[in-house]
Design a protein around this motif. Structure first.
Motif, short mmCIF file in Angstrom:
data_model
loop_
_atom_site.label_atom_id
_atom_site.label_comp_id
_atom_site.label_asym_id
_atom_site.label_seq_id
_atom_site.Cartn_x
_atom_site.Cartn_y
_atom_site.Cartn_z
N GLU A 150 0.17 -2.36 2.56
CA GLU A 150 -0.45 -1.10 1.67
C GLU A 150 0.22 -1.37 0.31
O GLU A 150 0.03 -0.44 -0.44
CB GLU A 150 -0.35 0.15 2.46
CG GLU A 150 -0.82 0.45 3.70
CD GLU A 150 -2.71 0.12 3.65
OE1 GLU A 150 -3.24 0.73 2.57
OE2 GLU A 150 -3.21 -0.77 4.43
N ILE A 151 1.08 -2.13 0.12
CA ILE A 151 1.91 -2.12 -1.19
C ILE A 151 1.19 -2.60 -2.48
O ILE A 151 0.41 -3.67 -2.34
CB ILE A 151 3.18 -3.16 -0.97
CG1 ILE A 151 3.95 -2.55 -0.26
CG2 ILE A 151 3.81 -3.12 -2.46
CD1 ILE A 151 4.41 -1.02 -0.24
N ALA A 152 1.00 -1.88 -3.43
CA ALA A 152 0.01 -2.22 -4.48
C ALA A 152 0.89 -2.91 -5.61
O ALA A 152 0.40 -3.74 -6.50
CB ALA A 152 -0.56 -0.99 -5.17
N GLU A 204 13.32 -0.37 -0.84
CA GLU A 204 12.78 1.11 -0.68
C GLU A 204 11.18 0.87 -0.81
O GLU A 204 10.62 0.40 -1.71
CB GLU A 204 13.31 1.97 -1.79
CG GLU A 204 14.95 1.67 -1.81
CD GLU A 204 15.48 2.37 -2.81
OE1 GLU A 204 15.63 3.56 -3.01
OE2 GLU A 204 15.71 1.80 -3.84
N ALA A 205 10.41 1.61 -0.07
CA ALA A 205 9.11 1.63 0.02
C ALA A 205 8.48 3.08 0.02
O ALA A 205 9.09 4.04 0.48
CB ALA A 205 8.27 0.91 1.03
N ASP A 206 7.62 3.42 -0.99
CA ASP A 206 7.10 4.75 -1.11
C ASP A 206 5.70 4.73 -1.45
O ASP A 206 5.21 4.74 -2.69
CB ASP A 206 7.81 5.44 -2.51
CG ASP A 206 7.39 7.06 -2.53
OD1 ASP A 206 6.75 7.42 -1.79
OD2 ASP A 206 7.78 7.49 -3.63
N GLY A 207 4.97 4.70 -0.50
CA GLY A 207 3.55 4.58 -0.57
C GLY A 207 2.97 3.27 -1.04
O GLY A 207 3.32 2.33 -0.45
N PRO A 208 2.41 3.33 -2.16
CA PRO A 208 1.76 2.16 -2.87
C PRO A 208 2.95 1.16 -3.59
O PRO A 208 2.53 -0.03 -3.98
CB PRO A 208 0.76 2.29 -3.79
CG PRO A 208 1.23 3.92 -4.03
CD PRO A 208 1.75 4.41 -2.96
N LEU A 219 0.95 1.79 -12.59
CA LEU A 219 0.31 0.78 -11.48
C LEU A 219 0.21 1.34 -10.20
O LEU A 219 -1.03 1.15 -9.86
CB LEU A 219 1.20 -0.37 -11.54
CG LEU A 219 1.22 -1.14 -12.86
CD1 LEU A 219 2.46 -2.27 -12.85
CD2 LEU A 219 -0.22 -1.85 -13.13
N GLY A 220 1.15 1.81 -9.61
CA GLY A 220 1.11 2.55 -8.20
C GLY A 220 -0.44 3.46 -8.03
O GLY A 220 -0.68 3.73 -6.87
N LEU A 242 -6.62 -3.95 -8.35
CA LEU A 242 -5.38 -4.72 -8.96
C LEU A 242 -5.43 -6.30 -8.29
O LEU A 242 -5.00 -7.15 -8.79
CB LEU A 242 -4.05 -4.16 -8.60
CG LEU A 242 -3.88 -2.72 -9.51
CD1 LEU A 242 -2.63 -1.94 -8.88
CD2 LEU A 242 -3.55 -3.15 -10.81
N ARG A 243 -5.70 -6.13 -6.91
CA ARG A 243 -5.59 -7.48 -6.16
C ARG A 243 -6.50 -8.46 -6.63
O ARG A 243 -6.33 -9.64 -6.89
CB ARG A 243 -5.57 -7.18 -4.61
CG ARG A 243 -5.53 -8.37 -3.88
CD ARG A 243 -5.75 -8.05 -2.46
NE ARG A 243 -4.77 -7.55 -1.99
CZ ARG A 243 -4.36 -7.29 -0.63
NH1 ARG A 243 -5.03 -7.67 0.32
NH2 ARG A 243 -3.45 -6.60 -0.26
N ALA A 244 -7.84 -7.74 -7.00
CA ALA A 244 -8.84 -8.53 -7.49
C ALA A 244 -8.52 -9.23 -8.85
O ALA A 244 -8.75 -10.43 -9.25
CB ALA A 244 -10.30 -7.88 -7.46
#
Length: 253
Positions: A43-45, A5-9, A198-199, A206-208
């Motif tokens: 786009e997933i955070a 399930e995906a919801d935005g980030p 976190l989202g 976050l990636r960095a």
């Protein structure tokens, strides 16, 4: 075996292979296919990994293990399958998004190794967490000996791996095995709050941050240079400029 399930980030992968989410070749392939879909999204955070069974994951499918032991070349096939475990868990470990394991029930063997590949772990206080492979003459070969030692130190890793004795989620926090523990009836709620928080944070930041933390495990000290490089890149983004300016304006006010 899974739900995505995906919801935005935010994205949630729910393990759903009754009764104990046992890991076999089809499970490995299915999880990899879900990661392909997440890669395509881009786009997933934050990725939240959980279970809808009483246990989180009990590890390798013993029926598949038994089949391998009945073959003349079973030792070769078994080692190849352990390598496939490693590849999947390494892929999870190196995802650009933050990964959160919600350990609502028992996580043993490969199940615990899956959570060790995640960035953050929250466990039910009542859950058992362990690497029992030595008790059947094997090793935790899906990264368990390496990640547990790096995470908790040699003393804790030796205790858990050499004896095969599991620990409760309530003790796992003190050992550094998980970052949070909560009663079983509240762990899902606490995990969802963490994922929501976190989202709401900056995905590039976050990636960095995750890339800098990974660099710290490598010899040579390039992590300090990495911090400078990502800071230079981030400060040029509109999102970072907006967030920094908002912080400074709030401080002035």
């Amino acid at each position: 075996m899974f739900r995505l399930e995906a919801d935005g980030p935010k994205a949630v992968i729910t393990l759903s292979r009754p009764p104990v989410n046992a890991i076999n070749n089809a499970w490995i392939a299915g999880f990899g296919a879900l990661l392909d879909r997440l890669d395509a999204d881009g786009e997933i955070a934050v990725l939240h990994i959980r279970s809808d069974q009483q246990v989180f994951c009990a590890g390798a499918d013993l029926r598949q293990v038994e089949e391998r032991f009945g073959l003349d070349d079973g030792h070769l096939r078994f080692s190849e399958e352990v390598a496939a475990f490693q590849r999947l868990f390494r892929r999870i470990e190196t995802l650009p998004c933050v990964t959160v394991a919600e350990i609502g029930g028992t996580a043993m063997g490969g199940g615990l190794e899956l959570t060790l590949a995640c960035d953050l772990r929250i466990a039910a206080e009542e859950a058992w967490l362990g690497l029992p492979e030595v008790t059947i003459g094997l090793v935790p070969g899906a990264g368990g000996t390496q990640r547990l030692t790096r995470l908790c130190g040699r003393s804790v890793a030796s205790r858990m791996i050499l004896t095969g004795d599991p620990v409760r989620g309530s003790e796992a926090v003190a050992l550094g095995l998980v970052q949070w523990a909560a009663p079983r009836d509240r762990v899902a709620e606490q995990a969802e709050k963490l994922v929501a928080r976190l989202g709401g944070l900056s995905r590039p930041a976050l990636r960095a941050c995750k890339s800098c933390i990974a660099e710290a495990a490598r010899p040579g000290g390039e992590g300090f240079e990495r911090e400078v490089d990502v800071t230079r890149d981030l400060i040029r983004t509109p999102e970072a400029r907006r967030l920094v300016e908002a912080f400074l304006n709030k401080r002035k006010g």
